[in-house]
Design a protein around this motif. Structure first.
Motif, mmCIF file in Angstrom:
data_model
loop_
_atom_site.group_PDB
_atom_site.id
_atom_site.type_symbol
_atom_site.label_atom_id
_atom_site.label_comp_id
_atom_site.label_asym_id
_atom_site.label_seq_id
_atom_site.Cartn_x
_atom_site.Cartn_y
_atom_site.Cartn_z
ATOM 1 N N GLY A 71 0.835 -1.197 0.000
ATOM 2 C CA GLY A 71 0.000 0.000 0.000
ATOM 3 C C GLY A 71 0.864 1.240 0.000
ATOM 4 O O GLY A 71 1.603 1.480 0.951
ATOM 5 N N LEU A 72 0.811 2.024 -1.068
ATOM 6 C CA LEU A 72 1.667 3.208 -1.191
ATOM 7 C C LEU A 72 0.866 4.504 -1.200
ATOM 8 O O LEU A 72 1.125 5.406 -1.984
ATOM 9 C CB LEU A 72 2.529 3.092 -2.448
ATOM 10 N N GLY A 73 -0.117 4.567 -0.297
ATOM 11 C CA GLY A 73 -0.777 5.840 -0.030
ATOM 12 C C GLY A 73 0.177 6.709 0.781
ATOM 13 O O GLY A 73 1.373 6.435 0.857
ATOM 14 N N ARG A 74 -0.338 7.740 1.434
ATOM 15 C CA ARG A 74 0.529 8.652 2.182
ATOM 16 C C ARG A 74 1.305 7.944 3.287
ATOM 17 O O ARG A 74 2.517 8.131 3.432
ATOM 18 C CB ARG A 74 -0.303 9.791 2.779
ATOM 19 N N PHE A 75 0.622 7.098 4.062
ATOM 20 C CA PHE A 75 1.282 6.402 5.166
ATOM 21 C C PHE A 75 2.298 5.390 4.661
ATOM 22 O O PHE A 75 3.450 5.366 5.083
ATOM 23 C CB PHE A 75 0.232 5.717 6.049
ATOM 24 N N GLY A 76 1.871 4.536 3.727
ATOM 25 C CA GLY A 76 2.757 3.495 3.221
ATOM 26 C C GLY A 76 3.975 4.039 2.508
ATOM 27 O O GLY A 76 5.101 3.570 2.729
ATOM 28 N N SER A 77 3.771 5.055 1.657
ATOM 29 C CA SER A 77 4.906 5.623 0.924
ATOM 30 C C SER A 77 5.880 6.329 1.864
ATOM 31 O O SER A 77 7.102 6.218 1.712
ATOM 32 C CB SER A 77 4.421 6.578 -0.167
ATOM 33 N N ALA A 78 5.348 7.052 2.861
ATOM 34 C CA ALA A 78 6.224 7.733 3.823
ATOM 35 C C ALA A 78 7.040 6.720 4.616
ATOM 36 O O ALA A 78 8.231 6.923 4.865
ATOM 37 C CB ALA A 78 5.386 8.599 4.768
ATOM 38 N N THR A 79 6.405 5.621 5.003
ATOM 39 C CA THR A 79 7.109 4.571 5.744
ATOM 40 C C THR A 79 8.200 3.944 4.887
ATOM 41 O O THR A 79 9.342 3.761 5.335
ATOM 42 C CB THR A 79 6.122 3.481 6.202
ATOM 43 N N ALA A 80 7.857 3.608 3.645
ATOM 44 C CA ALA A 80 8.821 2.984 2.744
ATOM 45 C C ALA A 80 10.016 3.894 2.478
ATOM 46 O O ALA A 80 11.172 3.460 2.515
ATOM 47 C CB ALA A 80 8.131 2.600 1.437
#
Length: 222
Positions: A15-24
């Protein structure tokens, strides 16, 4: 209870929404190898320039996860926030694949309860946590706030006037307010652990630990 994964172990991010992309992106900055999986082709394309390993796939399909080698990871983060059903299905798949350390974003408390029951051992409430943290910072004196279990927290804050120009022994904060000044950061100087003879100036920042209510009382001083 499973042992913590090695600090440099590869991480699966779904999941690369705001949370997922920021974490990655933060994991990559920390030198971690990341495999990111996203169903939306636009988000995949957007992340391709920032992440080395990005794959377009449907993580609700366990066979797709197997083909990508998800079972070889010891840690995974699920940042899916648009569908509780998809989030739960993905979490079930990862549990079935034997991933020991599973961080999953929860949208509601009920969603979080389901995730816990199916085996997600780290449930995250990013919106609620951010809102709670922001409420503590709105007052103005606190610059950062990290809360742990049992209402214990550590904060970064400006010093109240009654501490300015005095050593920690003289201001006697622990006896007066029940909190502990752990360290002092002066502008342009390295962080120093607090000692009884540490003198606080109006330009310093304090690192203070204690019970949340007592920290709020101390930070509320003029």
């Amino acid at each position: 209870m499973a042992e913590r994964p090695p600090h440099n172990a590869p991480v699966l991010v779904i999941g690369l929404g705001r949370f997922g992309s920021a974490t990655a992106e933060q994991l990559v900055k920390q030198g971690r190898e990341v495999l990111a999986i996203e169903r939306d082709p636009e988000l995949v394309q957007k992340a391709a320039g920032k992440l080395t390993h990005v794959v377009q796939a449907d993580a609700t399909n366990i066979d797709a996860l197997k083909q990508l080698g998800a079972q070889d990871f010891s840690a995974a983060v699920v940042g899916v926030g648009t569908s509780i059903e998809s989030s739960v299905l993905i979490a079930v798949n990862l549990v079935d694949l034997g991933i020991e350390h599973l961080w999953v974003k929860a949208i509601t408390p009920a969603h979080g309860k389901i995730l816990t029951r199916i085996g997600a051992n780290h449930v995250i409430y990013p919106e609620a946590d951010a809102g709670q943290r922001a409420a503590h910072l709105v007052g103005g004196r606190m610059l950062d706030f990290i809360e742990f279990d049992d209402d214990f927290a550590i904060v970064k804050m400006y010093p109240p006037k009654e501490t300015q120009g005095f050593t920690l022994r003289e201001s006697n904060v622990r006896s007066k307010y029940g909190v502990t000044i752990v360290g002092v950061k002066s502008p342009g100087e390295d962080f120093t652990y607090a000692q009884a003879d540490t003198k606080v100036s109006s330009r310093d920042m304090l690192i203070v630990s204690g019970h949340v209510d007592l920290l709020e009382r101390f930070a509320g001083r003029p």
